[in-house]
Design a protein around this motif. Structure first.
Motif, mmCIF file in Angstrom:
data_model
loop_
_atom_site.group_PDB
_atom_site.id
_atom_site.type_symbol
_atom_site.label_atom_id
_atom_site.label_comp_id
_atom_site.label_asym_id
_atom_site.label_seq_id
_atom_site.Cartn_x
_atom_site.Cartn_y
_atom_site.Cartn_z
ATOM 1 N N UNK A 18 -9.290 0.383 -15.104
ATOM 2 C CA UNK A 18 -8.245 1.397 -15.135
ATOM 3 C C UNK A 18 -7.041 0.997 -14.300
ATOM 4 N N UNK A 19 -6.299 1.997 -13.888
ATOM 5 C CA UNK A 19 -5.082 1.800 -13.103
ATOM 6 C C UNK A 19 -5.404 1.368 -11.663
ATOM 7 N N UNK A 20 -4.429 0.716 -11.042
ATOM 8 C CA UNK A 20 -4.557 0.375 -9.627
ATOM 9 C C UNK A 20 -4.477 1.670 -8.824
ATOM 10 N N UNK A 21 -5.444 1.874 -7.931
ATOM 11 C CA UNK A 21 -5.448 3.073 -7.088
ATOM 12 C C UNK A 21 -5.261 2.732 -5.606
ATOM 13 N N UNK A 22 -5.333 1.442 -5.277
ATOM 14 C CA UNK A 22 -5.204 1.044 -3.877
ATOM 15 C C UNK A 22 -4.656 -0.379 -3.804
ATOM 16 N N UNK A 23 -3.650 -0.572 -2.963
ATOM 17 C CA UNK A 23 -3.110 -1.904 -2.704
ATOM 18 C C UNK A 23 -3.050 -2.076 -1.189
ATOM 19 N N UNK A 24 -3.664 -3.156 -0.707
ATOM 20 C CA UNK A 24 -3.632 -3.436 0.733
ATOM 21 C C UNK A 24 -3.249 -4.894 0.939
ATOM 22 N N UNK A 25 -2.130 -5.086 1.599
ATOM 23 C CA UNK A 25 -1.686 -6.437 1.929
ATOM 24 C C UNK A 25 -2.492 -6.905 3.132
ATOM 25 N N UNK A 26 -3.017 -8.116 3.045
ATOM 26 C CA UNK A 26 -3.790 -8.690 4.139
ATOM 27 C C UNK A 26 -3.025 -9.889 4.665
ATOM 28 N N UNK A 27 -2.725 -9.881 5.961
ATOM 29 C CA UNK A 27 -2.028 -11.017 6.563
ATOM 30 C C UNK A 27 -3.023 -12.164 6.694
ATOM 31 N N UNK A 28 -2.871 -13.229 5.911
ATOM 32 C CA UNK A 28 -3.859 -14.306 5.924
ATOM 33 C C UNK A 28 -3.876 -15.092 7.233
ATOM 34 N N UNK A 29 -2.862 -14.897 8.081
ATOM 35 C CA UNK A 29 -2.828 -15.610 9.350
ATOM 36 C C UNK A 29 -3.424 -14.797 10.486
ATOM 37 N N UNK A 30 -3.809 -13.542 10.202
ATOM 38 C CA UNK A 30 -4.370 -12.715 11.262
ATOM 39 C C UNK A 30 -5.858 -12.999 11.432
ATOM 40 N N UNK A 31 -6.362 -12.655 12.609
ATOM 41 C CA UNK A 31 -7.780 -12.855 12.909
ATOM 42 C C UNK A 31 -8.610 -11.983 11.974
#
Length: 170
Positions: A118-131
């Motif tokens: 279905x539709x996108x219900x959640x988007x979370x950007x993850x900083x790949x350089x963070x611990x």
């Protein structure tokens, strides 16, 4: 910087063609110095540390510059990092690709489960350089090294995203 101090390092930086704008302001850290523990502890005086971040754009000049910095009195180099100026644009491209890859994985899982995506219900950007972000770097070990990480003249720019999808009504 024991022998001649931060002034000597600043002169060396300028001699090697690094503009003042490419040098962070000196950060000073003053601490008391002691020898021993408990009742045997003896006050030695104070230690002052001056720290700089220096941007060197000429990679061929990096080694002679580091040698000159040590000769000028620098007694510790905390690290040498390589980066690119176009990182924001490259990061945007990596994020777009991360979304496409996340959608493809979600479609695969939905098909395997016998449901529609279905539709996108959640988007979370993850900083790949963070611990702790290593768990989002594909399915590999967070500490793994790829050929791209070690390729001469390359800088790895990555992005990670967590997408949540609704299950489509049948």
């Amino acid at each position: 910087m024991r022998r001649r101090g931060p002034t000597s390092l600043r002169e060396t930086v300028r001699i090697h063609g690094v503009r003042d704008a490419q040098v962070s302001a000196s950060r000073l850290d003053m601490q008391t110095a002691w020898n021993g523990y408990g009742t045997d502890r003896v006050f030695l005086g104070y230690r002052c540390r001056a720290a700089f971040a220096i941007e060197c754009r000429d990679l061929d000049a990096l080694e002679p510059f580091l040698v000159a910095a040590v000769e000028a009195g620098a007694n510790q180099v905390e690290g040498v990092d390589f980066d690119v100026r176009s990182k924001p644009e490259l990061r945007s491209q990596a994020r777009e690709k991360a979304v496409r890859v996340a959608r493809a994985k979600a479609e695969l899982y939905a098909a395997a489960a016998g449901v529609g995506l279905g539709q996108v219900v959640h988007v979370e950007d993850v900083d790949p350089e963070s611990v702790g972000a290593g768990r989002y770097r594909s399915h590999s070990d967070a500490g793994s090294v790829t050929e791209a990480d070690l390729a001469p003249g390359s800088v790895v720019v990555s992005a990670a995203v967590v997408l949540g999808f609704a299950i489509a009504a049948s």
